[in-house]
Design a protein around this motif. Structure first.
Motif, PDB file in Angstrom:
ATOM      1  N   LYS A  39       0.802  -1.224   0.000  1.00 24.18           N
ATOM      2  CA  LYS A  39       0.000   0.000   0.000  1.00 24.18           C
ATOM      3  C   LYS A  39       0.837   1.277   0.000  1.00 24.18           C
ATOM      4  O   LYS A  39       0.378   2.312  -0.460  1.00 24.18           O
ATOM      5  N   LEU A  40       2.083   1.231   0.451  1.00 18.26           N
ATOM      6  CA  LEU A  40       2.937   2.417   0.458  1.00 18.26           C
ATOM      7  C   LEU A  40       3.996   2.407  -0.640  1.00 18.26           C
ATOM      8  O   LEU A  40       4.826   3.311  -0.702  1.00 18.26           O
ATOM      9  N   ALA A  41       3.966   1.413  -1.508  1.00 15.19           N
ATOM     10  CA  ALA A  41       4.995   1.272  -2.552  1.00 15.19           C
ATOM     11  C   ALA A  41       4.884   2.398  -3.577  1.00 15.19           C
ATOM     12  O   ALA A  41       3.783   2.846  -3.917  1.00 15.19           O
ATOM     13  N   GLY A  42       6.031   2.818  -4.104  1.00 17.52           N
ATOM     14  CA  GLY A  42       6.053   3.839  -5.143  1.00 17.52           C
ATOM     15  C   GLY A  42       5.455   3.342  -6.448  1.00 17.52           C
ATOM     16  O   GLY A  42       4.737   4.057  -7.127  1.00 17.52           O
ATOM     17  N   VAL A  43       5.771   2.115  -6.818  1.00 18.74           N
ATOM     18  CA  VAL A  43       5.218   1.498  -8.030  1.00 18.74           C
ATOM     19  C   VAL A  43       4.343   0.330  -7.555  1.00 18.74           C
ATOM     20  O   VAL A  43       4.763  -0.818  -7.532  1.00 18.74           O
ATOM     21  N   LYS A  44       3.120   0.675  -7.169  1.00 20.57           N
ATOM     22  CA  LYS A  44       2.242  -0.280  -6.500  1.00 20.57           C
ATOM     23  C   LYS A  44       1.897  -1.488  -7.362  1.00 20.57           C
ATOM     24  O   LYS A  44       1.897  -2.615  -6.875  1.00 20.57           O
ATOM     25  N   ASP A  45       1.611  -1.285  -8.654  1.00 20.82           N
ATOM     26  CA  ASP A  45       1.206  -2.414  -9.485  1.00 20.82           C
ATOM     27  C   ASP A  45       2.313  -3.442  -9.639  1.00 20.82           C
ATOM     28  O   ASP A  45       2.080  -4.648  -9.612  1.00 20.82           O
ATOM     29  N   ARG A  46       3.554  -2.992  -9.734  1.00 17.85           N
ATOM     30  CA  ARG A  46       4.686  -3.927  -9.834  1.00 17.85           C
ATOM     31  C   ARG A  46       4.895  -4.656  -8.505  1.00 17.85           C
ATOM     32  O   ARG A  46       5.158  -5.855  -8.478  1.00 17.85           O
ATOM     33  N   CYS A  47       4.760  -3.931  -7.400  1.00 12.71           N
ATOM     34  CA  CYS A  47       4.899  -4.538  -6.073  1.00 12.71           C
ATOM     35  C   CYS A  47       3.858  -5.635  -5.875  1.00 12.71           C
ATOM     36  O   CYS A  47       4.181  -6.744  -5.446  1.00 12.71           O
ATOM     37  N   VAL A  48       2.607  -5.335  -6.213  1.00  9.30           N
ATOM     38  CA  VAL A  48       1.523  -6.317  -6.043  1.00  9.30           C
ATOM     39  C   VAL A  48       1.765  -7.527  -6.939  1.00  9.30           C
ATOM     40  O   VAL A  48       1.528  -8.669  -6.534  1.00  9.30           O
ATOM     41  N   LYS A  49       2.254  -7.308  -8.158  1.00 10.89           N
ATOM     42  CA  LYS A  49       2.515  -8.415  -9.089  1.00 10.89           C
ATOM     43  C   LYS A  49       3.549  -9.377  -8.511  1.00 10.89           C
ATOM     44  O   LYS A  49       3.316 -10.583  -8.433  1.00 10.89           O
ATOM     45  N   TYR A  50       4.702  -8.851  -8.088  1.00  8.57           N
ATOM     46  CA  TYR A  50       5.759  -9.723  -7.580  1.00  8.57           C
ATOM     47  C   TYR A  50       5.409 -10.309  -6.221  1.00  8.57           C
ATOM     48  O   TYR A  50       5.737 -11.464  -5.932  1.00  8.57           O
ATOM     49  N   CYS A  51       4.728  -9.558  -5.403  1.00 12.38           N
ATOM     50  CA  CYS A  51       4.266 -10.096  -4.129  1.00 12.38           C
ATOM     51  C   CYS A  51       3.311 -11.266  -4.375  1.00 12.38           C
ATOM     52  O   CYS A  51       3.397 -12.294  -3.699  1.00 12.38           O
TER      53      CYS A  51
END
Length: 88
Positions: A39-51
């Protein structure tokens, strides 16, 4: 011969539907955990993808938005092709 074939077909359908339900439930778990983690990531869509990739493989996501990777060693130890951590 037809009753045997029909029985096998029915058993296969039941097994496939139970597997599908487990997969959908697992992705709901990962979606909620990863959206919280990113939720605090700068590039949220990439963070959610790899997570999500890491969560599906490890079946866990560390708590919080950063760090705490000791809670999930599999998540912590996944590396990308360059040897750097894969999971956010």
């Amino acid at each position: 011969m037809k009753p045997v074939f029909a029985t096998l077909l029915l058993i296969c359908l039941v097994l496939i539907s139970s597997f599908f339900d487990a997969t959908v439930a697992g992705s709901d778990f990962c979606d909620s955990k990863c959206s919280e983690r990113c939720k605090l990531a700068g590039v949220k869509d990439r963070c959610v993808k790899y997570c999500g990739i890491c969560c599906e493989k490890c079946q866990c996501v560390p708590s919080g938005t950063y760090g705490n990777k000791h809670e999930c060693p599999c998540y912590r130890d996944l590396k990308n092709s360059k040897g750097k951590p894969k999971c956010p």
